[in-house]
Design an enzyme around this catalytic site. Sequence first.
Site, mmCIF file in Angstrom:
data_model
loop_
_atom_site.group_PDB
_atom_site.id
_atom_site.type_symbol
_atom_site.label_atom_id
_atom_site.label_comp_id
_atom_site.label_asym_id
_atom_site.label_seq_id
_atom_site.Cartn_x
_atom_site.Cartn_y
_atom_site.Cartn_z
ATOM 1 N N LYS A 46 3.496 38.066 19.895
ATOM 2 C CA LYS A 46 4.199 39.257 19.401
ATOM 3 C C LYS A 46 4.447 39.169 17.894
ATOM 4 C CE LYS A 46 6.086 39.912 23.983
ATOM 5 N NZ LYS A 46 7.159 39.612 24.946
ATOM 6 N N ASP A 68 12.123 47.210 24.262
ATOM 7 C CA ASP A 68 11.559 46.784 25.541
ATOM 8 C C ASP A 68 11.776 47.833 26.628
ATOM 9 O OD1 ASP A 68 9.959 44.598 25.914
ATOM 10 O OD2 ASP A 68 11.601 43.159 26.146
ATOM 11 N N GLN A 107 13.227 37.766 25.310
ATOM 12 C CA GLN A 107 12.119 37.294 26.141
ATOM 13 C C GLN A 107 12.624 36.883 27.519
ATOM 14 O OE1 GLN A 107 8.823 37.394 25.280
ATOM 15 N NE2 GLN A 107 8.410 36.766 27.385
#
Length: 278
Positions: free
Chosen positions: A49, A116, A93
């Site tokens: 990422k 997200d 994460q």
Amino acid sequence: MVTILDGKAVSEKRLELLKEAIGESGLYPRLATVIVGGDPASQMYVRMKHRACERVGIGSVGIEIPGDATTQKVLETITRLNEDADINGILVQLPLPKQIDTDRIISAVRTEKDVDGFHPTSLGLLMSGKPRFAPCTPKGIMTLLEEYKIPVAGARAVVAGRSIDVGRPMAALLTNADATVTICHSKTRDLPAELKRADILVSAIGKAHFITPEMVKPGAVVIDVGINQLDGKLVGDVDFAAVKDSASAITPVPGGVGPMTIATLMENTFAAAATRMP
């Protein structure tokens, strides 16, 4: 002849377009990633990422928290990032260590920075048909279908898996695109029969080579979200070699859905920065 849905090629195209858009915008979007513990797979995903950020002109900040941290310690980090005006997107994460209250952490991220798309408000907006940020994997799949001009409206779509990060939002996006959607899970009766009804089959169950040809309708579009290890190799939920001759289109693993997830995260981060423009 089957069409291989090349997520890597499509993501490359999307990232180049995004780089141009960011350059022309005069904005400098910034993404913060938060990783708790030293899980090798999570660390690899975060590195990917950050590399994508560098490629398209998004600044990135990586925050690493020890694996024995408390929920409160992680919440303090999220609060600091929420209040940092230079940070446009926050990515925590997953999965988090067992002692961390994952729901509290996800809910602590400000919705305008929830790139997200996992915050309850983000998911609620998605379910209402008015998404702000949709979760990156399902949204990336919709982009892939669009790029290959695969018709969704009116199609019978079956999603195998009901997770909050893939299965449920995938079903919502397909519904919003006018598909007729069924969600299957571990309690579904006669699962193979349900799967075989699909014009578009999305598998996100996390079992290597679970989907076999007898579960796939001839001519179906098969989207494989699974990432599994089998005999030292990375494979999907779908037995690719066996199923591809039955399908009209199929994603490979690797090189299918994964690259689209990262490209979509970059697009969401730019969108978060753009919404703050005066």
